[in-house]
Design an enzyme around this catalytic site. Structure first.
Site, PDB file in Angstrom:
ATOM      1  N   HIS A   1       0.847  -1.118   0.041  1.00 13.87           N
ATOM      2  CA  HIS A   1      -0.121   0.136  -0.015  1.00 13.87           C
ATOM      3  C   HIS A   1       0.749   1.288   0.003  1.00 13.87           C
ATOM      4  O   HIS A   1       1.971   1.266   0.553  1.00 13.87           O
ATOM      5  CB  HIS A   1      -0.845  -0.335   1.199  1.00 13.87           C
ATOM      6  CG  HIS A   1      -1.937  -1.013   1.280  1.00 13.87           C
ATOM      7  ND1 HIS A   1      -3.273  -0.806   1.789  1.00 13.87           N
ATOM      8  CD2 HIS A   1      -2.237  -2.095   0.927  1.00 13.87           C
ATOM      9  CE1 HIS A   1      -3.977  -1.869   1.799  1.00 13.87           C
ATOM     10  NE2 HIS A   1      -3.412  -2.552   1.061  1.00 13.87           N
TER      11      HIS A   1
ATOM     12  N   TYR B   1      -8.346  -8.044  10.165  1.00 16.51           N
ATOM     13  CA  TYR B   1      -8.113  -8.108   8.901  1.00 16.51           C
ATOM     14  C   TYR B   1      -6.304  -7.974   9.102  1.00 16.51           C
ATOM     15  O   TYR B   1      -5.980  -6.754   9.258  1.00 16.51           O
ATOM     16  CB  TYR B   1      -8.558  -7.107   7.888  1.00 16.51           C
ATOM     17  CG  TYR B   1      -8.195  -7.473   6.593  1.00 16.51           C
ATOM     18  CD1 TYR B   1      -7.277  -8.265   6.095  1.00 16.51           C
ATOM     19  CD2 TYR B   1      -9.242  -6.932   5.417  1.00 16.51           C
ATOM     20  CE1 TYR B   1      -7.295  -8.647   4.646  1.00 16.51           C
ATOM     21  CE2 TYR B   1      -9.132  -7.268   4.210  1.00 16.51           C
ATOM     22  CZ  TYR B   1      -8.023  -7.909   3.926  1.00 16.51           C
ATOM     23  OH  TYR B   1      -7.880  -8.448   2.318  1.00 16.51           O
TER      24      TYR B   1
ATOM     25  N   LYS C   1      -8.575 -12.783   9.846  1.00 19.02           N
ATOM     26  CA  LYS C   1      -8.491 -12.959   8.264  1.00 19.02           C
ATOM     27  C   LYS C   1      -6.926 -12.628   7.904  1.00 19.02           C
ATOM     28  O   LYS C   1      -6.640 -11.476   8.537  1.00 19.02           O
ATOM     29  CB  LYS C   1      -9.220 -12.587   7.427  1.00 19.02           C
ATOM     30  CG  LYS C   1      -8.674 -12.082   5.943  1.00 19.02           C
ATOM     31  CD  LYS C   1      -9.774 -11.568   4.774  1.00 19.02           C
ATOM     32  CE  LYS C   1      -9.298 -11.201   3.677  1.00 19.02           C
ATOM     33  NZ  LYS C   1     -10.373 -10.884   2.639  1.00 19.02           N
TER      34      LYS C   1
ATOM     35  N   LYS D   1      -4.181 -11.857   5.030  1.00 17.88           N
ATOM     36  CA  LYS D   1      -3.968 -11.443   3.662  1.00 17.88           C
ATOM     37  C   LYS D   1      -2.531 -12.340   3.340  1.00 17.88           C
ATOM     38  O   LYS D   1      -1.556 -11.948   4.063  1.00 17.88           O
ATOM     39  CB  LYS D   1      -3.729 -10.086   3.280  1.00 17.88           C
ATOM     40  CG  LYS D   1      -3.366  -9.292   2.051  1.00 17.88           C
ATOM     41  CD  LYS D   1      -4.245  -9.860   0.871  1.00 17.88           C
ATOM     42  CE  LYS D   1      -5.765  -9.380   1.287  1.00 17.88           C
ATOM     43  NZ  LYS D   1      -6.577 -10.011   0.103  1.00 17.88           N
TER      44      LYS D   1
ATOM     45  N   HIS E   1     -16.665  -8.445   1.708  1.00 14.57           N
ATOM     46  CA  HIS E   1     -15.178  -7.799   1.338  1.00 14.57           C
ATOM     47  C   HIS E   1     -15.025  -6.412   2.089  1.00 14.57           C
ATOM     48  O   HIS E   1     -15.850  -5.621   1.721  1.00 14.57           O
ATOM     49  CB  HIS E   1     -15.158  -8.076   0.015  1.00 14.57           C
ATOM     50  CG  HIS E   1     -13.874  -7.399  -0.677  1.00 14.57           C
ATOM     51  ND1 HIS E   1     -14.034  -6.325  -1.306  1.00 14.57           N
ATOM     52  CD2 HIS E   1     -12.671  -8.007  -0.719  1.00 14.57           C
ATOM     53  CE1 HIS E   1     -12.711  -5.740  -1.762  1.00 14.57           C
ATOM     54  NE2 HIS E   1     -12.073  -6.841  -1.373  1.00 14.57           N
TER      55      HIS E   1
HETATM   56  O1  LIG Z   1      -5.890  -4.025   0.728  1.00 13.07           O
HETATM   57  C1  LIG Z   1      -5.283  -4.853   0.141  1.00 13.07           C
HETATM   58  O2  LIG Z   1      -4.135  -4.905   0.123  1.00 13.07           O
HETATM   59  C2  LIG Z   1      -6.537  -6.147  -0.008  1.00 13.07           C
HETATM   60  O3  LIG Z   1      -5.748  -7.094  -0.754  1.00 13.07           O
HETATM   61  C3  LIG Z   1      -7.402  -5.608  -1.013  1.00 13.07           C
HETATM   62  O4  LIG Z   1      -7.018  -5.105  -1.985  1.00 13.07           O
HETATM   63  C4  LIG Z   1      -8.409  -6.635  -1.562  1.00 13.07           C
HETATM   64  O5  LIG Z   1      -9.210  -6.356  -2.318  1.00 13.07           O
HETATM   65  C5  LIG Z   1      -9.106  -7.371  -0.607  1.00 13.07           C
HETATM   66  O6  LIG Z   1      -8.892  -6.940   0.792  1.00 13.07           O
HETATM   67  C6  LIG Z   1      -9.407  -8.922  -0.670  1.00 13.07           C
HETATM   68  O7  LIG Z   1      -9.915  -9.486   0.430  1.00 13.07           O
HETATM   69  O8  LIG Z   1      -9.134  -9.552  -1.641  1.00 13.07           O
HETATM   70 MG   LIG Z   2     -10.117 -11.199  -1.024  1.00 14.90          MG
END
Ligand SMILES: O=C([O-])[C@@H](O)[C@@H](O)[C@H](O)[C@@H](O)C(=O)[O-]
Ligand SMILES: [Mg+2]
Length: 421
Positions: free
Chosen positions: A29, A155, A197, A199, A326
């Site tokens: 980001h 998240y 969750k 990432k 989401h």
């Molecule tokens: O903000 C992020 O880096 C997420 O990866 C986002 O861009 C995604 O759209 C998202 O949160 C997801 O669940 O795929």
């Molecule tokens: Mg996703």
């Protein structure tokens, strides 16, 4: 039609908000990320709020739509789709190129998806204005709430301690399982979240699986999700699913595209969820027929607003597909809209995603507070949030002052700038 409900004026305010160095499969980001605040003012002097993506491609579509709205009624939200198709024109050249969206990780970027994300903010603003005018909450305009609170999930992200050249943020680094567990502890302590969750798509898949195992050790029995945004091969996805098995509430977009998701789904019992291969109604029939997903993550920004989110819920119910929610980087207006629509969805059986705890900026006067990972559903008129105009002006000033580098979210470009090698 009550002339007080006719639209007098529409204001669009692009802003840049701070964002920490969160990592995903595309990159990192940026220190600042764009959002767009939409205000729809009625002849009766009531203003409704909406929020959506603020990148230049979205702004280019929002401007003609804003110009076309005065004189129409805030009750005419179904008419927004036709109007947008008529007045928005094509997306600017180069942004609809068949590639995965650079900032949203929402599957392939199409003109329709861009337009729906813009319409969503106008729909929300019209519903907010209508609710305020009638003295009823937005959820009442959607049929009423079926719950008093909406549960959100923590998240978690792998992240750097700081943006390049900047001081470390309050969260510090998380680049291994221990860092992720520490982040989860802090999320739990600050907001009481009960599910987590992570990432993924950042480290080697086995390191990310190890982080999930570490979370399961620290928070036994809690729902856990892993989302590499389609970064893995079918073989890798199957190996991670086999390793983590029952530890996962669901595995989100382990691979890219419906055929690959269907292949994984056919060979594992771990439920697959998506916000990448089913992001429009047109994508649903194939994915559902092939059994590619057991859960769809709704998102009112993607689907064109709160009513269409409920249409998606009905479609999922018809096909026995579960529903979660989401999130992408967002502020308090979007969070209020998410909470209002989530409150009306009986089959929402998973805690909703939200990036909100990562944001240090906001434009609402009273920032929402999570208690036990939940937000109370507001019964105040409209969305139940008010605009802090001074804050909005500050964040707009930041957007004006930017030379253009940060006005479009591009995580891959941000990573290349930070780590040219
Ligand atoms: O903000 C992020 O880096 C997420 O990866 C986002 O861009 C995604 O759209 C998202 O949160 C997801 O669940 O795929
Ligand atoms: Mg996703």
């Amino acid at each position: 039609m009550d002339s007080a409900l006719r639209i007098e004026d529409v204001r669009l305010t692009p802003i840049l908000i701070k964002d920490p160095p969160l990592l995903n499969t595309q990159g990192v980001h940026q220190p600042l990320t764009p959002r767009l605040v939409v205000e729809v003012e009625t002849r009766g002097g009531i203003t409704g709020l909406g929020e959506t993506y603020g990148d230049t491609a979205y702004l280019a579509l929002a401007r003609p739509l804003a110009a076309a709205l005065p004189g129409r009624s805030v009750t005419d939200v179904n008419g927004l789709f036709r109007l947008a198709a008529d007045v928005c024109g094509a997306a600017p050249a180069g942004v609809v190129d068949g590639r995965v969206d650079a900032g949203g990780l929402r599957g392939v970027r199409t003109a329709e998806k861009l337009r729906l994300s813009v319409v969503s903010a106008f729909e929300t603003a019209c519903l907010d204005a209508l609710g305020r005018s009638l003295g009823v909450p937005v959820h009442a305009l959607l049929g009423g709430r079926v719950r008093e609170e909406v549960e959100y999930s923590a998240y978690l992200f792998f992240k750097w301690a700081a943006h390049p050249g900047a001081a470390p943020d309050a969260w510090g680094e998380a680049l291994d399982p221990a860092g992720v567990v520490e982040q989860a502890r802090r999320f739990e302590a600050a907001h009481g979240f009960g599910s987590f969750k992570l990432k993924g798509g950042v480290l080697a898949p086995e390191r990310e699986a190890a982080a999930i195992r570490a979370l399961a050790g620290e928070f036994p029995g809690r729902p856990l999700r892993l989302d590499p945004n389609g970064a893995w091969s079918v073989a890798t996805a199957l190996a991670v699913a086999a390793e983590l098995g029952d530890l996962l509430e669901y595995l989100e977009d382990p691979v890219t595209g419906t055929p690959a998701m269907a292949e994984v789904a056919a060979r594992t019992d771990v439920p697959l969820a998506t916000n990448m291969c089913v992001t429009t109604f047109a994508e649903a029939p194939e994915a559902f027929a092939r059994g590619a997903v057991r859960i769809v993550l709704c998102d009112h920004h993607y689907w064109g607003g709160l009513h269409r989110t409920r249409e998606l819920a009905a479609l999922c119910r018809t096909y026995g597909v579960g529903l979660s929610m989401h999130s992408n980087t967002h502020l308090g207006i979007s969070l209020a809209a998410m909470t209002q629509v989530a409150a009306t969805l009986p089959q929402l059986a998973h805690a909703c995603d939200t990036h909100y705890p990562w944001q240090t900026d906001d434009v609402v006067t009273v920032p929402p507070r999570f208690r036990a990972g939940r937000l109370a559903v507001s019964d105040a008129p409209g969305l139940g949030v008010d605009l802090d105009r001074d804050r909005l002006a500050d964040l707009h000033r930041r957007w004006l002052d930017d030379d253009g580098t940060l006005r479009d979210r591009d995580d891959a470009a941000a990573l290349r700038r930070a780590r040219p090698e």
